[in-house]
Design a protein around this motif. Structure first.
Motif, mmCIF file in Angstrom:
data_model
loop_
_atom_site.group_PDB
_atom_site.id
_atom_site.type_symbol
_atom_site.label_atom_id
_atom_site.label_comp_id
_atom_site.label_asym_id
_atom_site.label_seq_id
_atom_site.Cartn_x
_atom_site.Cartn_y
_atom_site.Cartn_z
ATOM 1 N N THR A 31 -5.205 9.024 1.772
ATOM 2 C CA THR A 31 -5.687 7.989 0.839
ATOM 3 C C THR A 31 -4.583 6.957 0.593
ATOM 4 O OG1 THR A 31 -4.964 9.313 -1.041
ATOM 5 C CG2 THR A 31 -7.256 9.595 -0.335
ATOM 6 N N MET A 32 -4.984 5.798 0.023
ATOM 7 C CA MET A 32 -4.017 4.724 -0.210
ATOM 8 C C MET A 32 -4.149 4.198 -1.638
ATOM 9 S SD MET A 32 -3.823 2.570 3.334
ATOM 10 C CE MET A 32 -5.534 2.244 3.648
ATOM 11 N N THR A 33 -3.040 3.777 -2.219
ATOM 12 C CA THR A 33 -3.033 3.183 -3.555
ATOM 13 C C THR A 33 -2.323 1.837 -3.470
ATOM 14 O OG1 THR A 33 -2.705 5.424 -4.431
ATOM 15 C CG2 THR A 33 -2.397 3.611 -5.969
ATOM 16 N N LYS A 34 -2.955 0.806 -4.050
ATOM 17 C CA LYS A 34 -2.325 -0.516 -4.069
ATOM 18 C C LYS A 34 -1.302 -0.547 -5.202
ATOM 19 C CE LYS A 34 -3.558 -5.407 -4.529
ATOM 20 N NZ LYS A 34 -4.664 -6.354 -4.788
ATOM 21 N N SER A 35 -0.062 -0.924 -4.893
ATOM 22 C CA SER A 35 1.007 -0.957 -5.904
ATOM 23 C C SER A 35 1.762 -2.275 -5.807
ATOM 24 C CB SER A 35 2.000 0.184 -5.688
ATOM 25 O OG SER A 35 1.357 1.424 -5.760
ATOM 26 N N HIS A 46 -0.672 7.978 0.935
ATOM 27 C CA HIS A 46 -0.444 9.368 0.523
ATOM 28 C C HIS A 46 -0.564 10.326 1.709
ATOM 29 C CE1 HIS A 46 -0.414 8.125 -3.636
ATOM 30 N NE2 HIS A 46 -1.560 7.468 -3.452
ATOM 31 N N GLN A 71 0.863 -1.194 0.000
ATOM 32 C CA GLN A 71 0.000 0.000 0.000
ATOM 33 C C GLN A 71 0.893 1.236 0.000
ATOM 34 O OE1 GLN A 71 -3.068 0.232 -0.445
ATOM 35 N NE2 GLN A 71 -4.303 -1.229 0.685
ATOM 36 N N ASP A 83 3.019 6.417 -8.245
ATOM 37 C CA ASP A 83 2.490 7.731 -7.817
ATOM 38 C C ASP A 83 3.168 8.279 -6.568
ATOM 39 O OD1 ASP A 83 0.656 7.512 -9.848
ATOM 40 O OD2 ASP A 83 -0.767 6.403 -8.621
#
Length: 593
Positions: A243-247, A239, A236, A279
């Protein structure tokens, strides 16, 4: 594997990058015809040209079965944001101090940051082979500085090494010099604590730097705080806004020497690089997919100087560069802010941006980089960033240290006094004097060239941001006006020769000029419109060879920093890949009156 993470911090020119060279040479067995270049860590063209480190970079060596990650940091005050950012990755630091100069302003700045973070210092007194070296006295000055900055008892009980980094020597005892660096390595293993390494805990890493590869895209760098991560594993990205972005981690890397080495897995304690996390921004956290937990965001000191950036609007716009529109400029500045944490960009209008940084050099390095990439841009004069504290206007002040020959000291002190500088300390050092001032940041714009002329090139000056103080009033920095072209066309030797007694020129005969372009500096206070495009008219009565030979004084060549220091509030610097020109904001002479 056991790790030690150290940063090398010091004032500019005290030998950090040279010391890293020596450490690399003594631990790397280079094969395949490889050679280690001088100042190997200064990989950027601008760093090599100017002989300074601009970006913090990391390398690693192995000694006694322990991997030592080394971060080489900039020594110039304007790049302090680079230092603040990387100190969170390390557990200790080598504080390099010149055996003759002693602790300087930037030593104070980086040492304050290291002490606040609780880092364990090892003091290295470098350049002890200098004729004017005074190692014992410098050790005492360094101790006094640490005590003044609030170091704890453990930090004040620092080990000391003496070094000649250029020759690859470091030793504990001045009376027992060694021929290599093994005592430095042993001291690092003995005194610098190993980073906490909980391999079973969920993965967590703070992004402290960014890189880019054409094959792998964005690469994030940082120290793994805890846990491990494998190639191909999902994580994860947390940010700053929550918020969170799966990478997916496409490829983890570790460092050894000057190379990045592909690894299947990286673990807690090591300084690593991860490819595939697109990102990510500096200060964000890469965490375990199932149990994400954010680390504190990196904060750096606020900028102190700002400049207005605009696309080039001169009559010569678009002749030289590849990127000339406001959209290109906007995209480039947005990219820069991602990696340059101490830079701020505000869009005032679609074609005007206020860019704020740590100092003139910080912003001029950005401009020089953009110019080499093919951008055309015009910038206004540097302005200090004013703050209102309790209803009173405050401005940034600098701690300035000058080292000058005795005979020039009084004239330099007089000029700095006229620029609202307050002398706080003065001590004679043989045939030279070292003087310290508190002075408004804006008072130093344009001072370096004047200082070098006054001291016949023998003066040394360095300064570092020292906080905010009440507004000191008006300061008259520039004494002379400009010579401004009132015609378009090529400049003729005849007209320059005729005007030479009016001031000094920045252009050669044959240079293309336009109306409103600044061609020189007036000998008087006011601006003067001049025609440098007028040639001598020849008649059938007089032959062209009958004139005297025209002797022209060579023009003053302004570097980018000189140009930024020279311009006034109604003037701009026009930058293109091949030219640096000065111009008036309003080109038409009748509209400037």
């Amino acid at each position: 594997m056991e790790y030690r993470n150290i940063a090398i911090i010091a004032h500019v020119d005290h030998g950090k990058t040279t010391l890293v060279d020596a450490l690399l040479k003594q631990t790397l067995k280079l094969g395949h015809g490889e050679e280690l270049a001088e100042r190997a860590m200064d990989s950027n063209d601008l760093e090599r040209e100017r002989g300074i480190t601009i970006l913090a970079k990391n390398t690693a060596v192995e000694y006694g079965g322990v991997k030592i990650n080394i971060v080489d940091t900039p020594g110039h005050a304007d790049f302090g944001g680079e230092v603040e950012r990387v100190l969170g990755m390390v557990s200790g630091c080598l504080v390099l101090v010149d055996a003759a100069e002693g602790p300087m302003p930037q030593t104070r700045f980086v040492l304050r940051k290291a002490i606040e973070l609780g880092l364990k210092p090892i003091v290295v007194i470098n350049k002890i082979d200098r004729i004017d070296a005074r190692p014992e006295e410098v050790v005492n000055l360094t101790f006094d500085l640490m005590a003044e900055l609030g170091a704890n008892d453990d930090q004040l009980d620092f080990p000391i090494l003496y070094a000649i980094a250029r020759e690859g020597k470091a030793f504990r005892d001045l009376d027992k010099p060694q021929d290599d660096m093994h005592e430095l390595f042993e001291m690092v293993l003995e005194h610098i604590p190993a980073p906490p390494a909980d391999l079973e805990a969920p993965f967590q890493m703070l992004v402290t730097n960014l890189d880019y590869s054409e094959y792998l895209g964005r690469i994030v760098l940082g120290r793994v705080q805890r846990g491990t991560v494998k190639k191909g594993e999902f994580v994860q990205l947390m940010h700053k806004d929550g918020t969170m972005t799966k990478s997916r981690v496409v490829q983890p890397f570790t460092h050894m020497g000057l190379r990045r080495i592909e690894a299947d897995e990286v673990s807690a304690g090591d300084i690593v690089a991860l490819a595939g996390i697109e990102d990510a921004q500096i200060g964000e956290t890469v965490a375990d997919l199932a149990d994400p937990e954010a680390l504190p965001i990196i904060t750096v000191d606020e900028p102190t100087v700002s400049m207005t950036f605009q696309p080039n609007t001169s009559p010569f716009a678009g002749k030289d560069g590849k990127y000339v529109t406001s959209r290109h400029l906007n995209d480039r500045l947005k990219r820069e802010v991602m990696t340059n944490v101490s830079l701020k960009v505000d869009e005032v209008r679609p074609d005007e941006f206020i860019v704020s940084g740590r100092g003139e050099l910080h912003l001029s390095i950005l401009l020089e980089t953009m110019r080499r990439e093919g951008y055309e841009v015009q910038v206004g004069s540097p302005q200090v960033i004013i703050r209102e504290i309790d209803g009173v206007k405050h401005e940034p002040v600098e701690h300035l240290v000058i080292d000058v020959p005795e005979q020039h000291a009084s004239s330099v002190i007089g000029v700095l006094g006229g620029r609202k500088g307050q002398m706080v300390n003065m001590e004679p050092q043989g045939t030279r004097s070292r003087v310290e001032f508190k002075i408004p940041s804006r008072a130093l714009f344009g001072f370096r060239n004047q200082f070098l002329s006054m001291t016949q090139g023998e003066g040394i000056m360095s300064h570092v941001f020292d906080g905010y103080a009440p507004w000191a009033g008006d300061i008259k920095i520039r004494q002379n006006g400009s010579l401004v072209s009132m015609e378009d066309g090529p400049a003729f030797a005849y007209s320059i020769w005729k005007l030479q007694d009016r001031g000094s020129f920045f252009i050669d005969a044959g240079a293309e000029v336009y109306v409103g372009m600044i061609v020189g500096e007036n000998a008087r206070e006011q601006d003067m419109n001049v025609n440098v495009c007028k040639n001598k008219k020849l008649t059938n009565v007089r032959s062209s060879g009958a004139d005297d030979a025209l002797t022209l004084t060579p023009p003053r060549r302004l570097s980018l920093e000189d140009a930024l220091e020279y311009i006034g509030s109604d003037e701009l610097v026009e930058l293109t890949p091949h030219n640096i020109r000065l111009r008036k904001k309003v080109l038409n002479p009748s509209m400037r009156k």
